[in-house]
Design a protein around this motif. Structure first.
Motif, PDB file in Angstrom:
ATOM      1  N   GLY A 152       0.802  -1.218   0.000  1.00  0.00           N
ATOM      2  CA  GLY A 152       0.000   0.000   0.000  1.00  0.00           C
ATOM      3  C   GLY A 152       0.828   1.258   0.000  1.00  0.00           C
ATOM      4  O   GLY A 152       0.356   2.329  -0.422  1.00  0.00           O
ATOM      5  N   GLU A 153       2.077   1.166   0.459  1.00  0.00           N
ATOM      6  CA  GLU A 153       2.957   2.332   0.498  1.00  0.00           C
ATOM      7  C   GLU A 153       3.674   2.563  -0.832  1.00  0.00           C
ATOM      8  O   GLU A 153       4.321   3.594  -1.024  1.00  0.00           O
ATOM      9  CB  GLU A 153       3.990   2.155   1.606  1.00  0.00           C
ATOM     10  CG  GLU A 153       3.379   2.049   3.001  1.00  0.00           C
ATOM     11  CD  GLU A 153       4.409   1.694   4.060  1.00  0.00           C
ATOM     12  OE1 GLU A 153       5.593   1.516   3.689  1.00  0.00           O
ATOM     13  OE2 GLU A 153       4.043   1.579   5.242  1.00  0.00           O
ATOM     14  N   LEU A 154       3.563   1.606  -1.761  1.00  0.00           N
ATOM     15  CA  LEU A 154       4.238   1.733  -3.045  1.00  0.00           C
ATOM     16  C   LEU A 154       3.422   2.587  -4.014  1.00  0.00           C
ATOM     17  O   LEU A 154       2.203   2.701  -3.884  1.00  0.00           O
ATOM     18  CB  LEU A 154       4.465   0.344  -3.664  1.00  0.00           C
ATOM     19  CG  LEU A 154       5.353  -0.636  -2.907  1.00  0.00           C
ATOM     20  CD1 LEU A 154       5.309  -2.007  -3.568  1.00  0.00           C
ATOM     21  CD2 LEU A 154       6.789  -0.125  -2.830  1.00  0.00           C
ATOM     22  N   ALA A 155       4.108   3.141  -5.004  1.00  0.00           N
ATOM     23  CA  ALA A 155       3.417   3.851  -6.081  1.00  0.00           C
ATOM     24  C   ALA A 155       2.759   2.835  -7.007  1.00  0.00           C
ATOM     25  O   ALA A 155       3.154   1.657  -7.049  1.00  0.00           O
ATOM     26  CB  ALA A 155       4.411   4.714  -6.857  1.00  0.00           C
ATOM     27  N   ASP A 156       1.761   3.271  -7.748  1.00  0.00           N
ATOM     28  CA  ASP A 156       1.077   2.372  -8.671  1.00  0.00           C
ATOM     29  C   ASP A 156       2.081   1.752  -9.640  1.00  0.00           C
ATOM     30  O   ASP A 156       2.893   2.443 -10.268  1.00  0.00           O
ATOM     31  CB  ASP A 156       0.013   3.130  -9.473  1.00  0.00           C
ATOM     32  CG  ASP A 156      -1.192   3.487  -8.629  1.00  0.00           C
ATOM     33  OD1 ASP A 156      -1.257   3.047  -7.469  1.00  0.00           O
ATOM     34  OD2 ASP A 156      -2.077   4.210  -9.139  1.00  0.00           O
ATOM     35  N   GLY A 157       2.039   0.421  -9.737  1.00  0.00           N
ATOM     36  CA  GLY A 157       2.913  -0.302 -10.644  1.00  0.00           C
ATOM     37  C   GLY A 157       4.293  -0.591 -10.106  1.00  0.00           C
ATOM     38  O   GLY A 157       5.049  -1.351 -10.726  1.00  0.00           O
TER      39      GLY A 157
END
Length: 596
Positions: A188-193
């Motif tokens: 959830g903390e990552l950017a999309d993709g």
């Protein structure tokens, strides 16, 4: 000079603890043998060791004590490709991030037991090793017959400390495996993709495990399944081995998986997943794959020579003992009668047909895309016909699609056709491979498809001419508008079928810059001569390792003459004048050199 250069980078003790790194010492020696003294560099602020080979190539190593370690390696050309090995002392570290810049794709492997290398890009790897591993052995390799250059290598080794996952060793060992909920939180903390910079061990329970190509697939040799809301995408099996048994994983199994976390987004739908490239570390506590699940070469009596060719019935009997999707390691001769011809493709130079021991037999073998006699391209529409007696040579395969198994012979050719083992010798080659009389596209089409994709030691290069028809996709079956790495040569201008062209691989650098059709669309329709090795490329006879060319009869490396240039002026391979800051192949006073 040795074809494989080996280096020992010992005591590379870089601990990711803020931006503080330990001092480094480089020990360099030509051969990996602890009994040899080698050259030890004590001045770590400017450590250098240089080796000059008999072919003029050299290797230079240097390190520093700032917040990163830089190692520059300039590697000489070799007929067997370029490679070097490095041994890194870990001192308790379990993960590292390795980045570098390179003028071509590099293959990085390791012989350290349990090491997992995840390729983030052509210039970046994430590496993890089991807890307690003392050293990590790495081997870099580049393409055959190409100069290699690695610059700005940066190795960040984590030993405890904050690994970006919220804990000192969170998820970095099987013992510290994170939960599915924690994995979802990190995703959830990552950017999309985006993918996590580290690999993680994740433990949980299998909640969905369907059989098929989109689930547990023996065809793709991997497994896609769910651990609650977390999708494990195309993971390998235990010990990072191929998945060969659809029953090896079931709902409610307790598993630990290993891989990168990814926030996958498609059509505005987000799927948290363990990205492709991971594997299953344990299933219900078991970490060793079941030996019965591993494919074994079938026992076949005969088939190793044309004289001992096996029957179709014997081939199918052997295939019936194999795992779904399995292909034999060895090739076999199989004799029989053609029952029906599925397809003859003169564009691709192969034929697909069904054979049996005799007409009317129910036990059949599908021969998939076989080349003709002498492993040459098939150029006639009725090359193989019903009732023909054949001996074919290739690998046996248990092919499965949509739950239907088809016994096949693949990656092969027709050894004998109605008693004939050689092609009609009536074709007369137009060229001889010299620059004055180069081989033509038709010449290459009538040659046997080479077995090797890399040049053999001592293999000579030849000249080949043709008309540039466009760039090809990876299989050579269609034109590809955005491809710069190859061109397809046709007999004449206006060729619209990519499969009828001969593929030519363009090496990185000035030759690619001058010949690729993306940057030079006007090249389409022009005649070109290329100088390289005739090798197997895109499963057909092609040209690789190009080192010279002639375009429009006037351009190319060999056509820039000393008398055409004022003393000291520099020209690129296209004959254009360039400045002293130009990088690549240049010609000065008629002589070629490489400016780096």
């Amino acid at each position: 000079m040795n074809k494989k250069l080996r280096f020992s980078l010992l005591s590379m003790l870089m601990m990711l603890c803020g931006s503080v790194f330990a001092d480094e010492t480089v020990i360099w020696q030509e051969n990996w043998d602890s009994s040899e003294a080698g050259t030890k560099v004590e001045d770590v602020s400017n450590a250098n060791a240089t080796y000059t080979g008999d072919d003029g190539g050299y290797v230079k190593l240097y390190t520093n004590t700032s917040d990163e370690s830089n190692i520059e390696l300039l590697l000489p050309k070799s007929s067997r490709g370029l490679s070097f090995s490095a041994e890194v002392a870990l001192n308790g570290a379990t993960s590292m991030k390795l980045t570098f810049t390179i003028n071509k794709n590099v293959n990085l492997t390791s012989t350290t037991s349990g090491a997992n290398l995840t390729k983030v890009s052509n210039t970046e790897y994430n590496i993890t090793v089991p807890s307690g591993t003392n050293t990590l052995n790495l081997t870099f390799a580049t393409a055959v017959d190409q100069n290699g250059r690695l610059d700005n290598i940066k190795m960040v080794v984590s030993e405890g400390g904050d690994d970006g996952g919220g804990g000192e060793t969170e998820g970095q060992t099987p013992e510290t495996a994170i939960t599915v909920d924690r994995a979802l939180e990190l995703i959830g903390e990552l950017a999309d993709g985006a993918k996590s910079t580290s690999n993680y061990y994740i433990k949980g329970t299998v909640t969905k495990a369907e059989i098929g190509n989109s689930g547990i697939s023996v065809y793709y040799k991997n497994a896609t399944f769910n651990m609650g809301d977390l999708v494990v995408f195309r993971a390998k099996g235990l010990k990072n081995t191929d998945v060969t048994n659809e029953d090896f994983l079931k709902v409610n199994d307790e598993v630990v998986v290993y891989g990168q976390l990814q926030k996958y987004v498609k059509n505005e739908v987000t799927t948290p997943q363990v990205a492709q490239g991971g594997y299953i570390y344990s299933i219900n506590g078991e970490t060793e794959p079941n030996p019965d699940d591993q494919p074994k070469e079938p026992t076949i009596d005969g088939g190793t020579t044309p004289e001992t060719a096996i029957t179709v019935a014997a081939a199918v009997e052997a295939i019936n003992t194999m795992k779904d999707g399995q292909t034999t390691q060895n090739s076999y001769y199989v004799k029989g009668v053609v029952l029906s011809v599925t397809e003859i493709s003169t564009a691709n130079g192969n034929a697909t047909f069904v054979m049996a021991d005799e007409e009317g037999a129910t036990v059949t073998l599908t021969v998939f895309r076989a080349k003709g006699l002498e492993n040459k391209n098939i150029t006639e529409e009725e090359y193989v016909q019903d009732g023909d007696e054949v001996i074919v040579y290739g690998k046996l395969q248990r092919y499965v699609k949509d739950n239907v198994m088809t016994p096949e012979l693949s990656s092969g050719y027709i050894y004998e056709l109605n008693g004939q083992t050689k092609e009609d010798d009536s074709y007369v080659y137009e060229g001889d491979g010299s620059r004055e009389n180069p081989y033509t596209v038709e010449d290459l089409k009538h040659m046997a498809v080479p077995e090797g994709t890399s040049a053999a030691e001592g293999q000579e290069k030849v000249w080949v001419k043709g008309v540039i028809a466009g760039a090809l996709n990876s299989s050579g079956s269609a034109f590809a508008e955005e491809t710069v790495s190859n061109i397809g040569l046709a007999t004449a201008a206006g060729e619209t079928e990519a499969a009828k062209t001969i593929p030519v691989q363009l090496p990185t650098g000035d030759i690619r810059a001058a010949l690729n059709v993306v940057d030079n669309p006007d090249n389409v329709g022009k005649e070109v001569l290329v100088y390289g090795h005739i090798l197997k490329y895109m499963s057909k006879t092609g040209v690789k390792n190009v080192s010279d060319f002639v375009l429009d009869g006037v351009t190319g490396i060999s056509d820039v003459k000393a008398e055409n240039a004022t003393d000291g002026q520099l020209y690129n391979v296209a004959g254009q004048r360039v400045s002293g800051s130009y990088k690549g192949i240049v010609i000065q006073n008629g002589k070629k050199m490489v400016v780096k």
